[in-house]
Design an enzyme around this catalytic site. Sequence first.
Site, PDB file in Angstrom:
ATOM      1  N   CYS A 105       0.841  -1.202   0.000  1.00 61.55           N
ATOM      2  CA  CYS A 105       0.000   0.000   0.000  1.00 61.55           C
ATOM      3  C   CYS A 105       0.879   1.256   0.000  1.00 61.55           C
ATOM      4  CB  CYS A 105      -0.977  -0.034   1.169  1.00 61.55           C
ATOM      5  SG  CYS A 105      -2.378   1.091   0.979  1.00 61.55           S
ATOM      6  N   HIS A 192      -3.708  -5.190   0.804  1.00 61.17           N
ATOM      7  CA  HIS A 192      -3.143  -5.672   2.071  1.00 61.17           C
ATOM      8  C   HIS A 192      -3.232  -7.198   2.125  1.00 61.17           C
ATOM      9  CE1 HIS A 192      -2.524  -1.853   4.242  1.00 61.17           C
ATOM     10  NE2 HIS A 192      -3.505  -1.410   3.465  1.00 61.17           N
ATOM     11  N   GLU A 194      -1.936  -9.173   4.178  1.00 60.17           N
ATOM     12  CA  GLU A 194      -1.845  -9.695   5.544  1.00 60.17           C
ATOM     13  C   GLU A 194      -3.187  -9.865   6.229  1.00 60.17           C
ATOM     14  OE1 GLU A 194      -1.444  -5.171   5.940  1.00 60.17           O
ATOM     15  OE2 GLU A 194      -0.911  -6.747   4.506  1.00 60.17           O
TER      16      GLU A 194
END
Length: 542
Positions: A105, A192, A194
């Site tokens: 990002c 993202h 994660e």
Amino acid sequence: MTTQTPSLPNKPETLPTNTLDKSLDRQMIVILDFGSQYSELIARRIRETQVYSEVLSYRTTAQKLRQLNPKGIILSGGPNSVYDDRAPQCDPDIWQLGIPVLGVCYGMQLMVKQLGGQVEKALRGEYGKASLRIDDPTDLLTNVEDGSTMWMSHGDSCTRLPEGFSILAHTENTLCAAIADHDKKLFGVQFHPEVVHSVDGIALIRNFVYHICECEPTWTTEAFVDETIREIRAKVRDKRVLLALSGGVDSSTLAFLLHQAIGDNLTCMFIDQGFMRKGEPERLMDIFDKQFHIPVEYVNARDRFLKQLEGVTDPEKKRRLIGHEFIQVFEEESKRLGPFDYLAQGTLYPDVIESADTNIDPKTGERVAVKIKSHHNVGGLPKDLRFKLVEPLRKLFKDEVRKVGRSIGLPEEIVRRHPFPGPGLAIRIIGEVTSERLNILRDADFVVRDEIGKQGMYHDFWQAFAVLLPIRSVGVMGDQRTYAHPIVLRLISSEDGMTADWSRVPYDLLETISNRIVNEVKGVNRVVYDITSKPPGTIEWE
């Protein structure tokens, strides 16, 4: 370079360590934190692949990184725009280290800008789920399905790539959703990977860790336990340690670790502040003292804590007063039992994150506190604390602590116990805490836990508890008008407590819990169910 996701051997469960220990020849991925709420989550995802990771400041120099010699570097997301004059920047010499880098990002946008590309405010921001269309399925995107859902959260976009970069994937609104300079092993993703909402995010992280950084799966629970015991012995030596034992998985795991490391130099003290759940103090003493023969000093301080909270309604003040009184009791008891040199605490990563969450001021470029709430283990400590601290679990998430606890023989009822805040029921009573209100909440909370236990659903929830509100509602019981308290049910699903969702509980179970509370708990005539996720809410009400 292999193009298949490595199948890991059957290794023990993975966990992080507490500090950067240069004496250990350990492969490592470094995350440079630009103020993202997910930086520690990235570290956790990497550790789940059996590779050690550490979160460092974005100000970490290239020279320092060269000394640490990580196998890879990840630039986290962040709340700022890279084109702001005071936006946080990483050391530009990082690009010359020859170490693989993944920008996430904001981290990707910073990579693009510093290497000569262009980032602009997007005509249309992208927030939430997006379908990833893959243009180049090699390296970073190996085994990531075309059309896979990824989680977006950005208002800026890359409009021109630096020389040597190519587009790996796009979405409907973002042309450069994933990029790479394959020769220099520089990669970026606008989404993202994660977070749990990114379906193939873990596959992407594994690709970076194993394919690109060429790490090996060497970080295990056993390694953590062995190293932590060595670190405790090296730090404490022959000094005495005082541990605040609460009966939860954090302090219990810490007690077992410390007892293995320093034996009789550990003194466990259970301070009963009167805010625990029904039957817990008695069960705690039974398990540690009788079952495992770890002596525990029991201190009944219920009246002291309750007196401190007389007339107090502000939740932050409650936490501070409880934390301060806790240390006061500790200091008094340590004089009686001591002397002691160290205070052991089961502080975890989420405690540290939420007590002093940080952001970066776009006007100054400095990190500033964005306080969520003061945790009992962190925010309540007085400045004149006499003890030195030992916090071996400070870098662990809750699920990682459970793995350690299980590996060293902690009883399953403690290992899988729901998280419980340090201030206990005091912050589940909205408004003033009184003996009467504690009894009401304690009985209602018991019904919640008892019913989900009977249904075999206790472990289906991250947390399940009751909250007592400072209002009354009208009801009818036995043809008589009542004016009594409402109880809020809070049943939560989560992986780590960082984000959480309300649980879709069967209506029959909710009905049973409600009926039991209204009929069995004096002073309650209404039960409601909280359907707020985190964010925007927090798990606890205070």
